[in-house]
Motif scaffolding. Structure first.
Motif, mmCIF file in Angstrom:
data_model
loop_
_atom_site.group_PDB
_atom_site.id
_atom_site.type_symbol
_atom_site.label_atom_id
_atom_site.label_comp_id
_atom_site.label_asym_id
_atom_site.label_seq_id
_atom_site.Cartn_x
_atom_site.Cartn_y
_atom_site.Cartn_z
ATOM 1 N N GLN A 54 0.909 -1.284 -0.025
ATOM 2 C CA GLN A 54 0.106 0.112 0.154
ATOM 3 C C GLN A 54 1.015 1.257 0.117
ATOM 4 O OE1 GLN A 54 -2.658 0.160 3.217
ATOM 5 N NE2 GLN A 54 -3.691 1.904 2.443
ATOM 6 N N GLY A 55 0.577 2.226 -0.771
ATOM 7 C CA GLY A 55 1.267 3.385 -1.166
ATOM 8 C C GLY A 55 2.415 3.438 -1.770
ATOM 9 N N ARG A 56 2.910 2.238 -2.364
ATOM 10 C CA ARG A 56 3.938 2.291 -3.049
ATOM 11 C C ARG A 56 3.768 2.786 -4.482
ATOM 12 N NH1 ARG A 56 9.277 1.232 -0.776
ATOM 13 N NH2 ARG A 56 8.761 0.748 1.184
ATOM 14 N N VAL A 57 4.446 3.274 -5.480
ATOM 15 C CA VAL A 57 4.318 3.574 -6.753
ATOM 16 C C VAL A 57 5.337 3.119 -7.690
ATOM 17 C CG1 VAL A 57 4.167 5.781 -8.220
ATOM 18 C CG2 VAL A 57 3.289 5.942 -5.565
ATOM 19 N N VAL A 58 4.973 2.601 -8.697
ATOM 20 C CA VAL A 58 5.593 2.481 -10.106
ATOM 21 C C VAL A 58 6.009 3.873 -10.426
ATOM 22 C CG1 VAL A 58 6.098 1.726 -12.222
ATOM 23 C CG2 VAL A 58 4.745 0.289 -10.267
ATOM 24 N N GLU A 59 7.023 4.579 -10.530
ATOM 25 C CA GLU A 59 7.360 5.846 -10.580
ATOM 26 C C GLU A 59 6.602 6.411 -11.959
ATOM 27 O OE1 GLU A 59 11.220 7.760 -11.272
ATOM 28 O OE2 GLU A 59 11.998 5.881 -11.096
ATOM 29 N N PRO A 60 6.494 7.685 -11.981
ATOM 30 C CA PRO A 60 5.912 8.217 -13.436
ATOM 31 C C PRO A 60 7.161 7.874 -14.379
ATOM 32 C CG PRO A 60 5.679 9.605 -11.626
ATOM 33 C CD PRO A 60 6.335 8.664 -10.976
ATOM 34 N N HIS A 61 6.692 7.574 -15.556
ATOM 35 C CA HIS A 61 7.393 7.071 -16.572
ATOM 36 C C HIS A 61 6.684 6.912 -17.871
ATOM 37 C CE1 HIS A 61 5.452 3.303 -15.411
ATOM 38 N NE2 HIS A 61 5.771 2.790 -16.651
ATOM 39 N N TYR A 62 7.225 6.676 -19.224
ATOM 40 C CA TYR A 62 6.772 6.323 -20.346
ATOM 41 C C TYR A 62 7.640 5.410 -21.037
ATOM 42 C CZ TYR A 62 9.393 9.737 -22.793
ATOM 43 O OH TYR A 62 10.748 10.569 -23.502
ATOM 44 N N HIS A 63 6.770 4.754 -21.928
ATOM 45 C CA HIS A 63 7.335 3.662 -22.773
ATOM 46 C C HIS A 63 7.350 4.233 -24.109
ATOM 47 C CE1 HIS A 63 6.900 0.975 -19.559
ATOM 48 N NE2 HIS A 63 5.800 1.486 -19.459
ATOM 49 N N GLN A 64 8.343 4.524 -24.669
ATOM 50 C CA GLN A 64 8.581 5.005 -26.040
ATOM 51 C C GLN A 64 8.254 4.205 -27.262
ATOM 52 O OE1 GLN A 64 10.875 4.995 -23.952
ATOM 53 N NE2 GLN A 64 13.037 5.097 -24.944
ATOM 54 N N ASN A 65 8.301 2.920 -26.712
ATOM 55 C CA ASN A 65 8.336 1.715 -27.717
ATOM 56 C C ASN A 65 7.135 1.091 -27.827
ATOM 57 O OD1 ASN A 65 9.315 0.311 -25.764
ATOM 58 N ND2 ASN A 65 10.245 -1.174 -27.044
ATOM 59 N N ALA A 66 6.259 1.230 -26.645
ATOM 60 C CA ALA A 66 4.989 0.229 -26.359
ATOM 61 C C ALA A 66 4.053 0.827 -25.674
ATOM 62 C CB ALA A 66 5.848 -1.042 -25.809
ATOM 63 N N SER A 67 2.551 0.219 -25.932
ATOM 64 C CA SER A 67 1.458 0.658 -25.257
ATOM 65 C C SER A 67 1.545 -0.644 -24.089
ATOM 66 C CB SER A 67 0.238 0.274 -26.117
ATOM 67 O OG SER A 67 0.202 1.282 -27.186
ATOM 68 N N GLU A 68 0.872 -0.253 -22.931
ATOM 69 C CA GLU A 68 1.001 -0.994 -21.847
ATOM 70 C C GLU A 68 -0.537 -1.259 -21.460
ATOM 71 O OE1 GLU A 68 2.475 -0.966 -17.170
ATOM 72 O OE2 GLU A 68 3.086 0.758 -18.545
ATOM 73 N N LEU A 69 -0.861 -2.486 -21.046
ATOM 74 C CA LEU A 69 -1.951 -2.934 -20.704
ATOM 75 C C LEU A 69 -2.000 -3.555 -19.036
ATOM 76 C CD1 LEU A 69 -5.232 -3.466 -21.245
ATOM 77 C CD2 LEU A 69 -4.386 -5.848 -21.886
ATOM 78 N N VAL A 70 -2.449 -2.643 -18.237
ATOM 79 C CA VAL A 70 -2.229 -3.190 -16.609
ATOM 80 C C VAL A 70 -3.588 -3.890 -16.236
ATOM 81 C CG1 VAL A 70 -1.550 -2.278 -14.416
ATOM 82 C CG2 VAL A 70 -0.889 -0.921 -16.487
#
Length: 191
Positions: A54-70
């Motif tokens: 709880q409260g942990r974050v996958v830090e702000p980022h982007y993927h220049q080569n891929a879309s992401e389905l979470v």
């Protein structure tokens, strides 16, 4: 018809994702990965197996080569992204069985709302490329930020010092949390 795998004697059909760690913050917060470099018959897909407390974050980022389905397997998470065409921040909450989609190149982050949150991030590339917020903040010279945004370089240097010039990936760091308590309402409202 040409064979898609020229060297068929070394084809891989199985992998244990638990044996391929990408990043570990601590025993409760870590990311495993699977890409074509690990499983050579995988094709143009890859995944990250993400565990967060709880409260942990996958830090702000982007993927220049891929879309992401979470995909949320257990727990609950906030998935936030910025639409680059409207500059709108979109906040989504996902629970087990639900997904959030992040288009290629969009700035985004994930926040765990419960302990033992387990997310599966699926990409349409054999290995997703990343640009993390902590890298933007620590690799861009302080003087560039100070001049561009009219900031005090001494205050900015002091504010960024806890990053220790490292890529955070899962934040906050354990050192940051020592002696600090989080306001639950901030965690549950996508900041």
């Amino acid at each position: 018809m040409a064979a898609p795998y020229p060297n068929t004697s070394h084809l891989q059909y199985f992998s244990d994702v638990n044996q391929n760690r990408l990043f570990t913050r601590n025993e409760m917060n870590y990311i495993n990965r699977l890409g074509r470099d690990v499983l050579n018959t995988l094709g143009n897909v890859s995944l990250l197996d993400i565990y967060l407390s709880q409260g942990r974050v996958v830090e702000p980022h982007y993927h220049q080569n891929a879309s992401e389905l979470v995909y949320c397997m257990t727990g609950a998470a906030g998935v936030s992204l910025i639409n680059p065409f409207s500059n709108e921040v979109v906040n989504l909450t996902i629970h087990p069985g639900q997904v959030a989609n992040i288009p290629q190149g969009w700035w985004h982050w994930e926040v765990a709302y419960q302990d033992n949150t387990h997310l599966l991030a699926i990409f349409d590339a054999p290995y997703p490329e990343y640009i993390f917020g902590s890298d933007l903040l620590t690799k861009t010279p302080i003087e560039v930020f100070a001049h561009t945004y009219c900031l005090d370089p001494k205050q900015l240097r002091k504010a960024l010092k806890p990053l220790n010039n490292e890529t955070i990936i899962i934040g906050p760091t354990d050192q940051c949390l020592e002696g600090h308590t989080y306001e639950q309402n901030k965690i549950n409202h996508h900041y």
